[in-house]
Design an enzyme around this catalytic site. Structure first.
Site, mmCIF file in Angstrom:
data_model
loop_
_atom_site.group_PDB
_atom_site.id
_atom_site.type_symbol
_atom_site.label_atom_id
_atom_site.label_comp_id
_atom_site.label_asym_id
_atom_site.label_seq_id
_atom_site.Cartn_x
_atom_site.Cartn_y
_atom_site.Cartn_z
ATOM 1 N N ASN A 1 -3.574 52.611 10.733
ATOM 2 C CA ASN A 1 -4.703 52.990 11.593
ATOM 3 C C ASN A 1 -4.695 52.141 12.862
ATOM 4 O OD1 ASN A 1 -7.305 54.185 12.260
ATOM 5 N ND2 ASN A 1 -8.251 52.248 11.641
ATOM 6 N N ILE B 1 -13.652 58.363 7.338
ATOM 7 C CA ILE B 1 -13.140 57.344 6.410
ATOM 8 C C ILE B 1 -12.625 58.068 5.163
ATOM 9 C CG2 ILE B 1 -13.756 55.367 4.948
ATOM 10 C CD1 ILE B 1 -15.724 54.519 7.124
ATOM 11 N N LEU B 2 -11.368 57.811 4.816
ATOM 12 C CA LEU B 2 -10.765 58.514 3.685
ATOM 13 C C LEU B 2 -11.141 57.839 2.373
ATOM 14 C CD1 LEU B 2 -7.269 59.185 5.257
ATOM 15 C CD2 LEU B 2 -8.986 60.918 4.644
ATOM 16 N N ASN C 1 -3.572 58.514 21.737
ATOM 17 C CA ASN C 1 -2.666 57.723 20.890
ATOM 18 C C ASN C 1 -1.564 58.598 20.296
ATOM 19 O OD1 ASN C 1 -3.380 54.763 20.569
ATOM 20 N ND2 ASN C 1 -5.388 55.746 20.459
ATOM 21 N N MET D 1 -11.543 60.194 12.791
ATOM 22 C CA MET D 1 -12.898 59.653 12.715
ATOM 23 C C MET D 1 -13.571 59.817 11.354
ATOM 24 S SD MET D 1 -13.072 58.173 15.502
ATOM 25 C CE MET D 1 -12.551 58.171 17.211
ATOM 26 N N GLY E 1 -6.645 62.512 21.512
ATOM 27 C CA GLY E 1 -5.234 62.388 21.133
ATOM 28 C C GLY E 1 -4.356 61.596 22.083
ATOM 29 N N HIS F 1 -7.417 50.515 15.402
ATOM 30 C CA HIS F 1 -8.849 50.249 15.580
ATOM 31 C C HIS F 1 -9.054 49.539 16.924
ATOM 32 C CE1 HIS F 1 -13.001 49.664 14.580
ATOM 33 N NE2 HIS F 1 -12.893 48.420 15.019
HETATM 34 C C1 GAR Z 1 -9.067 55.164 20.183
HETATM 35 O O1 GAR Z 1 -9.607 54.161 21.011
HETATM 36 C C2 GAR Z 1 -8.937 54.652 18.762
HETATM 37 O O2 GAR Z 1 -8.607 53.297 18.688
HETATM 38 C C3 GAR Z 1 -10.331 54.877 18.239
HETATM 39 O O3 GAR Z 1 -10.755 56.091 18.830
HETATM 40 C C4 GAR Z 1 -10.032 56.340 20.036
HETATM 41 C C5 GAR Z 1 -9.310 57.657 19.898
HETATM 42 O O4 GAR Z 1 -8.690 58.044 21.080
HETATM 43 N N1 GAR Z 1 -10.328 54.935 16.811
HETATM 44 C C6 GAR Z 1 -11.358 54.546 16.069
HETATM 45 O O5 GAR Z 1 -12.394 54.137 16.525
HETATM 46 C C7 GAR Z 1 -11.129 54.656 14.573
HETATM 47 N N2 GAR Z 1 -12.047 53.825 13.871
HETATM 48 P P1 GAR Z 1 -7.536 59.136 21.135
HETATM 49 O O6 GAR Z 1 -8.023 60.376 20.365
HETATM 50 O O7 GAR Z 1 -7.395 59.428 22.603
HETATM 51 O O8 GAR Z 1 -6.296 58.542 20.543
#
Ligand code: GAR
Length: 207
Positions: A108, A93-94, A14, A91, A12, A110
């Site tokens: 999203n 895919i919807l 982000n 994580m 989390g 990425h």
């Molecule tokens: C982040 O780097 C995000 O970009 C990636 O997972 C990490 C989550 O970190 N997302 C994906 O790969 C989605 N396809 P967080 O839980 O600390 O935000």
């Protein structure tokens, strides 16, 4: 005020960037009203609770397939009357039952420069492993709308970092998060909440 629902699965960071931006007045016209996690153990849930944001767990493991899971998510998004849904390290895919119900309303993040290192199977650290394996000299992150195809919706913002000789997937991930994801995700959310993202012929433009 737009009603923002954030979907998470893990640490989390982000989500934290979004919370911090909201607190400092940098999400103009929007408020995070609920955090939904696919994983009951996600630390993201603690981050939400520490900031008095309501949380909900809809465990992916409880559902037989992604369609059944997506219907459960859709019901909650409808109940919450979400104006914007942010996938912040989500994580799963919807299914299109969700993406079709919320066109250009799901954002999203990425951790690569789409259209490189994206699509099914490219998530979290795996993305950085693949980028290093390929030997790219620049990587970054992409903030985009979510449509029926994985990582294929209109790009809103992208930012880059250099790849260094001794990078590990963890080091590269951290550099991309700090320099790109934690800045551009709140920025894109704020632009959306101010109605400053325009869609023309399936592409996103900042007004
Ligand atoms: C982040 O780097 C995000 O970009 C990636 O997972 C990490 C989550 O970190 N997302 C994906 O790969 C989605 N396809 P967080 O839980 O600390 O935000």
């Amino acid at each position: 005020m737009k009603n923002i629902v954030v979907l998470v699965s893990g640490g989390g960071t982000n989500l934290q960037a979004l919370i911090d931006a909201e607190k400092s007045g940098n999400i103009k016209g929007g408020k995070i009203t609920c955090v939904i996690s696919s994983n009951p153990e996600a630390y993201a849930l603690e981050r939400a609770k520490n900031n008095n944001i309501p949380t909900m767990v809809i465990p992916r493991k409880k559902y037989s397939d992604s369609i059944a899971y997506s219907h459960a998510i859709l019901d909650e998004l409808n109940n919450l009357k979400a104006d914007l849904i942010v996938l912040a390290g989500f994580m799963t895919i919807l299914d299109e039952c969700v993406t079709k119900a919320y066109p250009y309303k799901i954002i999203n993040v990425h951790p690569a420069l789409i259209p490189s290192f994206c699509g099914e199977g490219f998530y979290g650290l795996k993305v950085h492993e693949k980028a290093l394996e390929y030997g790219v000299k620049i990587s970054g992150a992409t903030i985009h709308f979510v449509n029926e195809k994985a990582d294929a919706g209109a790009i809103i913002l992208q930012g880059t970092v250099n790849v260094e000789n001794n990078d590990t997937p963890e080091i590269l991930q951290r550099r991309i998060m700090e320099n790109v994801e934690w800045k551009l995700l709140p920025e894109a959310v704020s632009l959306f909440c101010q109605d400053r993202i325009e869609i023309i012929n399936g592409k996103a433009y900042i007004k």
